[in-house]
Design an enzyme around this catalytic site. Structure first.
Site, PDB file in Angstrom:
ATOM      1  N   SER A 114       1.002   0.100 -16.436  1.00  0.00           N
ATOM      2  CA  SER A 114       2.135  -0.489 -15.734  1.00  0.00           C
ATOM      3  C   SER A 114       2.289  -1.974 -16.044  1.00  0.00           C
ATOM      4  CB  SER A 114       1.992  -0.281 -14.231  1.00  0.00           C
ATOM      5  OG  SER A 114       0.808  -0.891 -13.752  1.00  0.00           O
ATOM      6  N   ASP A 167       4.798  -8.372  -8.758  1.00  0.00           N
ATOM      7  CA  ASP A 167       4.171  -8.168  -7.456  1.00  0.00           C
ATOM      8  C   ASP A 167       4.851  -9.024  -6.397  1.00  0.00           C
ATOM      9  OD1 ASP A 167       2.362  -6.509  -8.649  1.00  0.00           O
ATOM     10  OD2 ASP A 167       0.725  -7.951  -8.690  1.00  0.00           O
ATOM     11  N   SER A 182       6.761  -1.873  11.938  1.00  0.00           N
ATOM     12  CA  SER A 182       7.068  -2.992  11.041  1.00  0.00           C
ATOM     13  C   SER A 182       6.137  -4.139  11.402  1.00  0.00           C
ATOM     14  CB  SER A 182       8.531  -3.427  11.170  1.00  0.00           C
ATOM     15  OG  SER A 182       8.793  -3.923  12.465  1.00  0.00           O
ATOM     16  N   GLN A 206      -4.327   4.314  -9.244  1.00  0.00           N
ATOM     17  CA  GLN A 206      -3.308   4.624  -8.235  1.00  0.00           C
ATOM     18  C   GLN A 206      -2.711   6.018  -8.380  1.00  0.00           C
ATOM     19  OE1 GLN A 206      -3.354   1.692  -9.973  1.00  0.00           O
ATOM     20  NE2 GLN A 206      -2.512   0.005  -8.779  1.00  0.00           N
ATOM     21  N   ASN A 216     -12.932   3.329  -8.340  1.00  0.00           N
ATOM     22  CA  ASN A 216     -13.729   2.792  -7.248  1.00  0.00           C
ATOM     23  C   ASN A 216     -14.371   3.972  -6.507  1.00  0.00           C
ATOM     24  OD1 ASN A 216     -11.809   3.831  -5.393  1.00  0.00           O
ATOM     25  ND2 ASN A 216     -10.643   1.915  -5.429  1.00  0.00           N
ATOM     26  N   LEU A 254     -17.927  -0.896  -6.492  1.00  0.00           N
ATOM     27  CA  LEU A 254     -18.419  -0.690  -5.135  1.00  0.00           C
ATOM     28  C   LEU A 254     -18.056  -1.831  -4.205  1.00  0.00           C
ATOM     29  CD1 LEU A 254     -22.027   0.419  -6.187  1.00  0.00           C
ATOM     30  CD2 LEU A 254     -20.048   1.914  -5.766  1.00  0.00           C
ATOM     31  N   GLY A 263     -21.032  -4.396  -5.644  1.00  0.00           N
ATOM     32  CA  GLY A 263     -21.121  -4.499  -7.091  1.00  0.00           C
ATOM     33  C   GLY A 263     -20.550  -3.305  -7.832  1.00  0.00           C
ATOM     34  N   ASP A 275      -8.383  -4.798 -11.982  1.00  0.00           N
ATOM     35  CA  ASP A 275      -7.854  -5.033 -13.329  1.00  0.00           C
ATOM     36  C   ASP A 275      -8.654  -6.122 -14.044  1.00  0.00           C
ATOM     37  OD1 ASP A 275      -5.876  -3.175 -12.710  1.00  0.00           O
ATOM     38  OD2 ASP A 275      -4.487  -4.721 -12.009  1.00  0.00           O
TER      39      ASP A 275
END
Length: 328
Positions: A8, A12, A36, A172, A195, A224, A228, A257
């Site tokens: 992607s 952001d 909200s 994702q 992860n 983690l 780590g 990333d």
């Protein structure tokens, strides 16, 4: 050294909520959820997993090749990436759609609520890797990050067919993808990144046990958080690398990333997986200490000093000959 980074490319929109989301959620009423949150700031930043990884690699002195789809609104972003040593010549530009948007709100507990508009990203399925390889040379690595699912499958299939070594980073896309999507994305990868939570999704949705996943990939790198990184290989003991202590935890977006960029840079320098995880953790901590995924600057001297404080002089000696940064 040719490194292709597919995934992607997005803008952001990052917001901060000065409370905890959990305080506004009623567990037994989630099927009627309508809430909200009044946020106190808005940061508009450059992002997208592939672009973030490329930015990190560029900051470490490499010249990665960005592979993805954008809109015609990408010109300023392109200039920024090219100034940071990223090859953008193979980015596909849509004639009809905007560059993707990531909208995220973080609370004081660092929980996130986010939405993602794919936009031009859906056209990444039109990108073939071979013309890119013909231009830049045979890839040492192709990392396939979260993107249009059909684009991810196309890139993965092409890597297998043409013998390009690939690293799988579905991240994702694991949340909504089923086993039929996830299994071919990771099968045959030299490295699988996830992860801890994503690792559970992988085994749950593929129906594969942890050992079965390890039989299909070279290594499984599991981040983690503050504990780590763990690196697993079939038939071998896990390697565990501790995290770099933060000076201040500000905003977590893009940390994974940056870790991948550091890990991949170390591999490209010919270093082993333990050193790769250490370099990944070093780069990742620069992201968590500020708002934005591409706002950090690396001072070579300070970076190596921080490395020595966490991982020792031997790690510094391994990194120093390769490390090139904009700032001394």
């Amino acid at each position: 050294m040719s490194i292709l980074v597919a995934g992607s490319i997005a803008t952001d929109h990052l917001m901060s909520f000065p409370g905890k989301f959990a305080d506004s959620l009623v567990v037994d009423q989630l099927d009627k959820l309508s809430v909200s949150f009044l946020v106190e700031d808005l940061e508009v930043r450059r992002g997208g997993c592939a672009a973030n990884i490329c930015f990190g690699l560029g900051n470490l002195g490499l010249r990665p090749v960005l592979v993805g789809a954008v809109g015609e609104d990408f010109a300023e972003y392109r200039a920024w990436l090219e100034r940071h040593n990223v090859d953008c010549d193979s980015v596909h530009v849509s004639e009809t759609k905007h560059t993707a948007r990531f909208v995220c709100t973080n609370d004081t507990a660092h929980a996130q609520i986010a939405s993602f508009y794919a936009g031009a990203m859906s056209e990444s399925r039109e990108i073939e890797l071979k013309p890119i390889v013909d231009r830049v040379g045979a890839p040492d690595y192709v990392i396939i990050g979260p993107d249009d699912p059909q684009g991810m499958l196309r890139h993965t299939d092409e890597c297998r067919q043409r013998g390009y070594p690939f690293l799988a980073d579905p991240s994702q896309q694991l949340a909504f993808g089923d086993g039929d999507l996830i299994r071919p994305l990771i099968d045959g990868a030299e490295i699988l990144f996830s992860n801890e939570y994503e690792a559970s999704l992988i085994t749950q949705k593929t129906g594969w046990t942890r050992d079965e996943v390890l039989s299909r990939v070279g290594s499984w790198v599991v981040t983690l958080g503050p504990d780590g990184v763990r690196i697993d290989r079939a038939g071998e003991e896990s390697i565990v690398v501790r995290a770099v202590p933060e000076i201040e935890k500000v905003e977590p977006t893009g940390v994974g990333d940056a870790f991948r960029a550091g890990f991949l840079a170390a591999l490209s320098w010919g270093l082993g997986h333990e050193r790769a995880a250490q370099l990944g953790c070093l780069l990742a901590v620069y992201v968590v200490e500020q708002v934005g995924t591409q706002e950090y600057e690396i001072s070579r001297a300070a970076f190596l000093a921080r490395c020595g404080a966490t991982y020792g002089d031997e790690a510094v000696a391994d990194f120093e000959p390769h490390l090139q940064t904009i700032r001394v």
